[in-house]
Design an enzyme around this catalytic site. Structure first.
Site, PDB file in Angstrom:
ATOM      1  N   CYS A  47       0.834  -1.211   0.000  1.00 33.26           N
ATOM      2  CA  CYS A  47       0.000   0.000   0.000  1.00 33.26           C
ATOM      3  C   CYS A  47       0.870   1.263   0.000  1.00 33.26           C
ATOM      4  O   CYS A  47       1.595   1.520   0.959  1.00 33.26           O
ATOM      5  CB  CYS A  47      -0.903  -0.048   1.236  1.00 33.26           C
TER       6      CYS A  47
ATOM      7  N   CYS B 242       0.222   3.719   2.817  1.00 35.39           N
ATOM      8  CA  CYS B 242       0.698   3.132   4.078  1.00 35.39           C
ATOM      9  C   CYS B 242       2.199   3.391   4.241  1.00 35.39           C
ATOM     10  O   CYS B 242       2.671   3.695   5.340  1.00 35.39           O
ATOM     11  CB  CYS B 242       0.439   1.636   4.108  1.00 35.39           C
TER      12      CYS B 242
END
Length: 104
Positions: free
Chosen positions: A29, A32
């Site tokens: 991600c 993230c």
């Protein structure tokens, strides 16, 4: 205080006391990866006032499912084991601090 990796097996124990900020994330991600250094900085600044925990949703789907995590990163604040606030997506450090402050 160091950021703690949390699993389905130890999640309840890790969020049982005080105030814990949980980052639900995954290695693939992009946002993230962007928020990780921000959380490191916050961890350095707030010290023992806040525990920060990370849950890899790929490795720990039960916990992610239990708390309805549908998108990542999802940040949740737990007080004494109960989820009290939730935030989705990448946020700049200043906004994260404003969101966290009332809970500390």
């Amino acid at each position: 205080m160091a950021i703690v990796d949390v699993t389905d097996q130890n999640f309840k124990q890790e969020v049982a006391s005080d105030t814990v900020l949980v980052d639900f994330w995954a290695p693939w991600c992009g946002p993230c990866k962007m928020i990780a250094p921000v959380l490191e900085e916050i961890d350095q600044e707030v010290g023992d006032k806040l525990k920060i925990a990370k849950v890899n949703v790929d490795d720990n789907p039960d916990t992610a499912g239990q708390y309805g995590v549908m998108s990542i990163p999802t940040l949740m604040v737990f007080k004494d084991g109960e989820m009290v606030d939730k935030l989705h997506g990448f946020q700049p450090k200043e906004q994260l601090m404003e969101w966290i402050q009332p809970h500390m």
